[in-house]
Design a protein around this motif. Structure first.
Motif, mmCIF file in Angstrom:
data_model
loop_
_atom_site.group_PDB
_atom_site.id
_atom_site.type_symbol
_atom_site.label_atom_id
_atom_site.label_comp_id
_atom_site.label_asym_id
_atom_site.label_seq_id
_atom_site.Cartn_x
_atom_site.Cartn_y
_atom_site.Cartn_z
ATOM 1 N N HIS A 1 73.422 45.813 42.900
ATOM 2 C CA HIS A 1 73.875 46.240 41.579
ATOM 3 C C HIS A 1 75.052 47.191 41.754
ATOM 4 O O HIS A 1 74.953 48.191 42.463
ATOM 5 C CB HIS A 1 72.720 46.923 40.842
ATOM 6 C CG HIS A 1 72.957 47.114 39.377
ATOM 7 N ND1 HIS A 1 72.069 47.784 38.571
ATOM 8 C CD2 HIS A 1 73.981 46.725 38.570
ATOM 9 C CE1 HIS A 1 72.533 47.792 37.334
ATOM 10 N NE2 HIS A 1 73.692 47.162 37.305
ATOM 11 N N GLN A 57 81.718 40.054 38.223
ATOM 12 C CA GLN A 57 80.838 39.334 37.297
ATOM 13 C C GLN A 57 81.035 37.827 37.436
ATOM 14 O O GLN A 57 80.059 37.058 37.442
ATOM 15 C CB GLN A 57 81.144 39.791 35.874
ATOM 16 C CG GLN A 57 80.285 39.154 34.803
ATOM 17 C CD GLN A 57 80.645 39.697 33.433
ATOM 18 O OE1 GLN A 57 80.190 40.746 33.027
ATOM 19 N NE2 GLN A 57 81.496 38.968 32.713
ATOM 20 N N ALA A 109 75.740 41.582 39.632
ATOM 21 C CA ALA A 109 75.363 42.482 38.545
ATOM 22 C C ALA A 109 76.272 43.703 38.619
ATOM 23 O O ALA A 109 76.245 44.444 39.613
ATOM 24 C CB ALA A 109 73.905 42.899 38.684
ATOM 25 N N THR A 148 78.240 47.000 36.331
ATOM 26 C CA THR A 148 78.437 47.832 35.152
ATOM 27 C C THR A 148 79.793 48.515 35.281
ATOM 28 O O THR A 148 80.109 49.086 36.337
ATOM 29 C CB THR A 148 77.337 48.914 35.056
ATOM 30 O OG1 THR A 148 76.061 48.278 34.986
ATOM 31 C CG2 THR A 148 77.534 49.801 33.835
ATOM 32 N N ARG A 176 85.882 44.582 27.519
ATOM 33 C CA ARG A 176 84.940 43.716 26.809
ATOM 34 C C ARG A 176 85.630 42.470 26.287
ATOM 35 O O ARG A 176 85.076 41.362 26.341
ATOM 36 C CB ARG A 176 84.292 44.502 25.666
ATOM 37 C CG ARG A 176 83.319 45.577 26.134
ATOM 38 C CD ARG A 176 82.893 46.466 24.989
ATOM 39 N NE ARG A 176 81.899 47.463 25.410
ATOM 40 C CZ ARG A 176 81.603 48.554 24.722
ATOM 41 N NH1 ARG A 176 82.239 48.817 23.569
ATOM 42 N NH2 ARG A 176 80.705 49.408 25.163
ATOM 43 N N ARG A 221 80.485 42.240 30.388
ATOM 44 C CA ARG A 221 79.306 42.326 29.520
ATOM 45 C C ARG A 221 78.657 43.699 29.512
ATOM 46 O O ARG A 221 78.170 44.155 28.480
ATOM 47 C CB ARG A 221 78.283 41.264 29.956
ATOM 48 C CG ARG A 221 78.746 39.831 29.702
ATOM 49 C CD ARG A 221 77.619 38.835 29.935
ATOM 50 N NE ARG A 221 77.248 38.751 31.355
ATOM 51 C CZ ARG A 221 77.772 37.881 32.214
ATOM 52 N NH1 ARG A 221 78.714 37.033 31.804
ATOM 53 N NH2 ARG A 221 77.370 37.839 33.470
ATOM 54 N N ASP A 222 78.602 44.369 30.675
ATOM 55 C CA ASP A 222 77.841 45.616 30.787
ATOM 56 C C ASP A 222 78.818 46.776 30.975
ATOM 57 O O ASP A 222 79.457 46.885 32.027
ATOM 58 C CB ASP A 222 76.874 45.519 31.967
ATOM 59 C CG ASP A 222 75.897 46.685 32.011
ATOM 60 O OD1 ASP A 222 75.868 47.482 31.051
ATOM 61 O OD2 ASP A 222 75.166 46.790 33.014
ATOM 62 N N THR A 223 78.942 47.632 29.967
ATOM 63 C CA THR A 223 79.916 48.717 30.013
ATOM 64 C C THR A 223 79.273 50.021 29.535
ATOM 65 O O THR A 223 78.325 50.011 28.747
ATOM 66 C CB THR A 223 81.138 48.417 29.124
ATOM 67 O OG1 THR A 223 80.707 48.231 27.772
ATOM 68 C CG2 THR A 223 81.873 47.178 29.602
#
Length: 259
Positions: free
Chosen positions: A78, A94, A99, A101, A114, A119-121
């Motif tokens: 991650h 991504q 995975a 962030t 975005r 997707r993950d922010t």
């Protein structure tokens, strides 16, 4: 002379750079209908002004430096991309199925990340995130010269402690930095000397960013040698494992969580 407004310089700049690159959205104009180039202006506390095109923050892998590609090959588990900006690195990770962030303090930059599919922010500081997040990470990225976020001897152990609170056992930090001391430019050599006279590291920059009518507050940003980095890491939860200086003066530093 009127002082500039304090605001989201990076976000405004990235929005405009994205509009110029894609043709989508309002673009800054130099007059008439011709889009003006989006230039990041960096002001140093000795009066030096530098400018560089902001488009590189949006560059795809085919536009990257070799050390960027080598850094991504070191990622595992991650990933937390710190100073993710417009998602240059995180979007590619991504795409590769990792995975990831993206964390940044710039709301405007994360908005563009975005739009580009990240997707993950998270829009916050590392310190605030470490204080409340339940997520844990295996890799922390400080690319795009973001080793500079260590700022200096006072801030570095605080940031590294925050990352340790977010870390899984065996986690690593992959950071790209710049050794500032190979230059013969008298402006930079003189600045290094001035810094040392002030009790600072030679490459400990005091900067603010400017774009159009906006400016940031003044902040520290660190360019340091690998030897200085090893001293900064000493006594923290991290250990400096490797330095890849194939593209010197740029280098990749890998730090691993001790024990």
């Amino acid at each position: 002379m009127t002082e500039p407004l304090i605001g989201d310089v990076f976000g405004e700049m990235i929005r405009d750079a994205y509009a110029v690159r894609t043709g989508v959205g309002p673009r800054p104009l130099a007059g008439g209908r011709v889009p003006r180039p989006v230039i990041e202006v960096i002001e140093r506390d000795d009066g030096l002004i530098n400018g560089a095109p902001a488009d590189h923050y949006l560059g795809g892998p085919d536009e990257w430096q070799p050390h960027d590609h080598r850094a991504l090959r070191l990622c595992r588990g991650h990933v937390l991309d710190i100073g993710a900006g417009a998602g240059r690195t995180a979007v590619e990770l991504q795409r590769r199925g990792m995975a990831v962030t993206g964390l940044d303090t710039s709301r405007g930059a994360i908005e563009i990340a975005r739009k580009r599919g990240l997707r993950d922010t998270v829009i916050t500081t590392v310190d605030a995130y470490a204080a409340g997040a339940s997520a844990r990470y295996d890799t922390f990225l400080l690319l795009g010269n973001n080793l500079g976020l260590l700022e200096g001897p006072e801030r570095a152990p605080v940031l590294l402690a925050a990352l340790a609170r977010l870390a899984n056992p065996g986690a690593r930090i992959i950071a790209q930095g710049t050794d500032p001391y190979g230059t013969t430019d008298t402006v930079h050599v003189g600045y290094h000397r001035l810094n040392r006279e002030r009790g600072r590291l030679g490459g400990q920059l005091r900067l603010r960013l400017r774009y159009r009518l906006l400016a940031t507050e003044w902040f520290d940003y660190l360019n340091c040698s690998p030897a200085e980095l090893e001293e900064l890491v000493g006594g923290t939860a991290w250990r400096l494992k490797t330095i890849d200086d194939e593209d010197r003066p740029y280098y990749l530093a890998v730090m691993e969580l001790a024990g």
